[in-house]
Write a protein that holds these residues in place. Structure first.
Motif, short mmCIF file in Angstrom:
data_model
loop_
_atom_site.label_atom_id
_atom_site.label_comp_id
_atom_site.label_asym_id
_atom_site.label_seq_id
_atom_site.Cartn_x
_atom_site.Cartn_y
_atom_site.Cartn_z
N GLN A 183 -8.22 45.73 71.50
CA GLN A 183 -7.84 45.27 72.82
C GLN A 183 -6.38 44.82 72.90
N THR A 184 -5.60 45.08 71.87
CA THR A 184 -4.22 44.63 71.85
C THR A 184 -3.38 45.38 72.88
N LEU A 185 -2.68 44.62 73.73
CA LEU A 185 -1.77 45.19 74.71
C LEU A 185 -0.35 45.03 74.19
N ASP A 186 0.33 46.13 73.96
CA ASP A 186 1.68 46.13 73.40
C ASP A 186 2.70 46.00 74.52
N LEU A 187 3.36 44.82 74.61
CA LEU A 187 4.37 44.58 75.63
C LEU A 187 5.76 44.39 75.02
N ARG A 188 5.95 44.86 73.79
CA ARG A 188 7.24 44.68 73.14
C ARG A 188 8.36 45.38 73.88
N SER A 189 8.10 46.55 74.45
CA SER A 189 9.12 47.28 75.19
C SER A 189 9.14 46.94 76.67
N VAL A 190 8.10 46.31 77.14
CA VAL A 190 8.01 45.96 78.56
C VAL A 190 8.91 44.78 78.88
N ILE A 191 8.84 43.74 78.04
CA ILE A 191 9.67 42.56 78.25
C ILE A 191 10.97 42.79 77.49
N SER A 192 11.93 43.37 78.17
CA SER A 192 13.17 43.84 77.54
C SER A 192 14.38 43.32 78.29
N ALA A 193 15.41 42.94 77.55
CA ALA A 193 16.63 42.43 78.17
C ALA A 193 17.43 43.52 78.86
N LYS A 194 17.44 44.72 78.30
CA LYS A 194 18.27 45.79 78.83
C LYS A 194 17.51 46.77 79.72
N HIS A 195 16.32 47.17 79.29
CA HIS A 195 15.57 48.18 80.03
C HIS A 195 14.11 47.76 80.17
N PRO A 196 13.82 46.74 80.99
CA PRO A 196 12.44 46.30 81.16
C PRO A 196 11.60 47.38 81.83
N LEU A 197 10.34 47.45 81.44
CA LEU A 197 9.41 48.40 82.02
C LEU A 197 8.51 47.68 83.02
N PRO A 198 7.85 48.42 83.90
CA PRO A 198 6.99 47.78 84.90
C PRO A 198 5.89 46.94 84.26
N ASP A 199 5.60 45.82 84.89
CA ASP A 199 4.55 44.92 84.44
C ASP A 199 3.76 44.48 85.67
N ALA A 200 2.62 45.12 85.87
CA ALA A 200 1.82 44.86 87.07
C ALA A 200 1.25 43.45 87.09
N ASP A 201 1.24 42.80 85.94
CA ASP A 201 0.64 41.48 85.84
C ASP A 201 1.64 40.35 86.06
N PHE A 202 2.91 40.71 86.29
CA PHE A 202 3.93 39.67 86.45
C PHE A 202 4.71 39.86 87.73
N GLU A 203 4.78 38.80 88.53
CA GLU A 203 5.58 38.80 89.74
C GLU A 203 6.48 37.57 89.70
N SER A 204 7.80 37.79 89.79
CA SER A 204 8.75 36.68 89.70
C SER A 204 8.88 36.03 91.07
N LYS A 205 7.96 35.15 91.39
CA LYS A 205 7.97 34.47 92.68
C LYS A 205 9.09 33.43 92.72
N PRO A 206 9.74 33.30 93.86
CA PRO A 206 10.85 32.34 93.97
C PRO A 206 10.41 30.90 93.78
N TYR A 207 11.25 30.13 93.15
CA TYR A 207 11.12 28.68 93.07
C TYR A 207 12.53 28.12 93.24
N TRP A 208 12.65 26.82 93.44
CA TRP A 208 13.96 26.23 93.69
C TRP A 208 14.84 26.31 92.44
N GLN A 209 16.09 26.76 92.61
CA GLN A 209 17.06 26.82 91.52
C GLN A 209 18.35 26.12 91.96
N VAL A 210 19.09 25.59 91.03
CA VAL A 210 20.27 24.78 91.32
C VAL A 210 21.28 25.54 92.17
#
Length: 238
Positions: A183-210
């Motif tokens: 059942q291992t889900l390999d996300l090593r290439s998905v969470i990437s600094a240069k070339h991130p891949l789609p991640d249907a389970d993650f949505e970067s919802k806005p929150y307050w920033q300085v």
């Protein structure tokens, strides 16, 4: 039992910590080969001038001189394995990183509240990047109040194994050594600094920033951005 396979990170992005919160077991790869410009030794923060990447400098000695465990074959692309990367003291990076965090987040709601927990990482010296990152992970999980079951690979795991991993041992708690499961889900290439891949389970919802009024909302920054701006509410964002 759901297991996710991730790379090690230096104050990793929010997406990375979301996986620590949402999966039963987390397996962190330590036998992959080092690559530049990745979250292994880099994090991204929001500053008055926009986004800034903070990079931990690493040395590149021969793997044979490492005092870590023997190196098995199979690291992606050859080269020095991540588990054998030593941190360099080049250019006073600890002082530079801490000053950058102070400048970026001193006006955030929770910087002063967490400063004493974060500052020691820029005062104490660690020999190996993998140990430094693990100490950071443990502290961040403590501050956010999440309690993942985290282990490290015992060999390099190729992406998308062609056959089911049914003959390997299951994860063993407390050993510090991880084994993949079917059942291992390999996300090593998905969470990437240069070339991130789609991640249907993650949505970067806005929150307050300085600096949101100046630059707009900046998504999926270092977990420090979420912590300093949201404090104890960070866990609800994940």
């Amino acid at each position: 039992m759901n297991t996710v396979l991730l790379q090690t990170t230096y104050f990793g992005p929010i997406q990375w910590y979301q996986k620590l919160y949402r999966y039963d077991h987390v397996l962190i790869e330590q036998y992959d080969s080092y690559q530049k410009q990745t979250f292994r030794n880099r994090c991204v923060i929001a500053t008055a001038n926009g986004l800034q990447a903070l990079t931990v400098p690493v040395e590149h000695p021969s793997p044979l001189t490492s005092n870590k465990s023997p190196i098995p074959s199979g690291g992606a692309g050859g080269g020095l394995l991540v588990k054998d990367l030593r941190i360099s003291d080049h250019n006073q990076w600890r002082r530079i990183h801490w000053n950058a965090l102070q400048s970026a987040y001193s006006e955030s709601p929770f910087f002063e509240y967490y400063a004493d927990d974060i500052r020691p990482f820029f005062e104490q010296k660690y020999d190996f990047l993998i140990d430094f990152n693990e100490a950071i992970r443990q502290k961040m999980c403590e501050l956010i109040d999440i309690h993942p079951h985290v282990e490290y690979t015992q060999t390099f795991l190729p992406p998308n194994p062609p056959t089911p991993l049914t003959n390997l041992p299951s994860l063993r708690e407390g050993t510090g050594v991880g084994f993949p499961t079917p059942q291992t889900l390999d996300l090593r290439s998905v969470i990437s600094a240069k070339h991130p891949l789609p991640d249907a389970d993650f949505e970067s919802k806005p929150y307050w920033q300085v600096f949101q009024q100046k630059h707009g909302f900046q998504p999926n920054l270092s977990i420090l951005d979420l912590l300093f701006n949201q404090g104890p509410e960070s866990i609800f964002y994940l």
